[in-house]
Design a protein around this motif. Structure first.
Motif, PDB file in Angstrom:
ATOM      1  N   MET A  97      -4.872  -0.076  -7.954  1.00  0.00           N
ATOM      2  CA  MET A  97      -4.773   0.706  -6.720  1.00  0.00           C
ATOM      3  C   MET A  97      -5.093  -0.192  -5.525  1.00  0.00           C
ATOM      4  O   MET A  97      -5.780  -1.202  -5.668  1.00  0.00           O
ATOM      5  N   THR A  98      -4.612   0.217  -4.357  1.00  0.00           N
ATOM      6  CA  THR A  98      -4.951  -0.507  -3.143  1.00  0.00           C
ATOM      7  C   THR A  98      -6.415  -0.274  -2.810  1.00  0.00           C
ATOM      8  O   THR A  98      -7.063   0.617  -3.360  1.00  0.00           O
ATOM      9  N   ASP A  99      -6.913  -1.063  -1.887  1.00  0.00           N
ATOM     10  CA  ASP A  99      -8.303  -0.930  -1.473  1.00  0.00           C
ATOM     11  C   ASP A  99      -8.567   0.461  -0.896  1.00  0.00           C
ATOM     12  O   ASP A  99      -9.594   1.069  -1.184  1.00  0.00           O
TER      13      ASP A  99
ATOM     14  N   ARG B 177     -11.192   3.196  -2.414  1.00  0.00           N
ATOM     15  CA  ARG B 177     -12.284   3.716  -1.586  1.00  0.00           C
ATOM     16  C   ARG B 177     -12.206   5.235  -1.457  1.00  0.00           C
ATOM     17  O   ARG B 177     -13.222   5.912  -1.446  1.00  0.00           O
ATOM     18  N   THR B 178     -11.002   5.769  -1.344  1.00  0.00           N
ATOM     19  CA  THR B 178     -10.839   7.221  -1.262  1.00  0.00           C
ATOM     20  C   THR B 178     -11.296   7.890  -2.547  1.00  0.00           C
ATOM     21  O   THR B 178     -12.031   8.879  -2.529  1.00  0.00           O
ATOM     22  N   LEU B 179     -10.882   7.341  -3.668  1.00  0.00           N
ATOM     23  CA  LEU B 179     -11.255   7.895  -4.965  1.00  0.00           C
ATOM     24  C   LEU B 179     -12.751   7.788  -5.213  1.00  0.00           C
ATOM     25  O   LEU B 179     -13.399   8.762  -5.601  1.00  0.00           O
TER      26      LEU B 179
ATOM     27  N   GLY C   4     -14.131   7.655   2.559  1.00  0.00           N
ATOM     28  CA  GLY C   4     -13.565   6.523   1.831  1.00  0.00           C
ATOM     29  C   GLY C   4     -12.203   6.126   2.364  1.00  0.00           C
ATOM     30  O   GLY C   4     -11.901   4.937   2.500  1.00  0.00           O
ATOM     31  N   TYR C   5     -11.382   7.111   2.686  1.00  0.00           N
ATOM     32  CA  TYR C   5     -10.057   6.836   3.233  1.00  0.00           C
ATOM     33  C   TYR C   5     -10.161   6.120   4.579  1.00  0.00           C
ATOM     34  O   TYR C   5      -9.494   5.121   4.823  1.00  0.00           O
TER      35      TYR C   5
ATOM     36  N   GLU D  85      -8.194  -2.358   6.149  1.00  0.00           N
ATOM     37  CA  GLU D  85      -6.815  -2.850   6.125  1.00  0.00           C
ATOM     38  C   GLU D  85      -6.393  -3.360   7.499  1.00  0.00           C
ATOM     39  O   GLU D  85      -5.660  -4.327   7.596  1.00  0.00           O
ATOM     40  N   ASP D  86      -6.866  -2.694   8.536  1.00  0.00           N
ATOM     41  CA  ASP D  86      -6.469  -3.056   9.892  1.00  0.00           C
ATOM     42  C   ASP D  86      -7.158  -4.322  10.383  1.00  0.00           C
ATOM     43  O   ASP D  86      -6.678  -4.966  11.298  1.00  0.00           O
TER      44      ASP D  86
END
Length: 77
Positions: A23-25, A29-31, A67-68, A75-76
């Motif tokens: 999964m992406t970062d 983090r969301t999970l 987390g999201y 990412e930014d």
């Protein structure tokens, strides 16, 4: 008895979902935020005598949202 079962289930789910590597970062983090929020919300409401299910749902939503946002911010950068 229900509280102990709910807490054990939430903690078990947290461990199982922690193994998701592809999964992406932001997704990770969301999970993990949702799982930790669910566990924390359930545990806190169990300790205070509230509704464990409501605490788990609210905690999970807040944790997943945090987390999201944290993942998107990283990412930014």
């Amino acid at each position: 008895m229900f509280r102990k079962t709910a807490i054990a289930g939430v903690l078990g789910l947290t461990l199982v979902l922690g193994a998701c590597e592809n999964m992406t970062d932001t997704q990770q983090r969301t999970l993990s935020g949702g799982a930790l929020g669910t566990a924390g919300g359930a545990a806190l409401t169990a300790l205070t005598g509230g509704s464990v299910v409501a605490g788990a749902v609210i905690g999970g939503a807040v944790g997943a949202g945090a987390g999201y946002l944290t993942g998107k911010q990283n990412e930014d950068d």
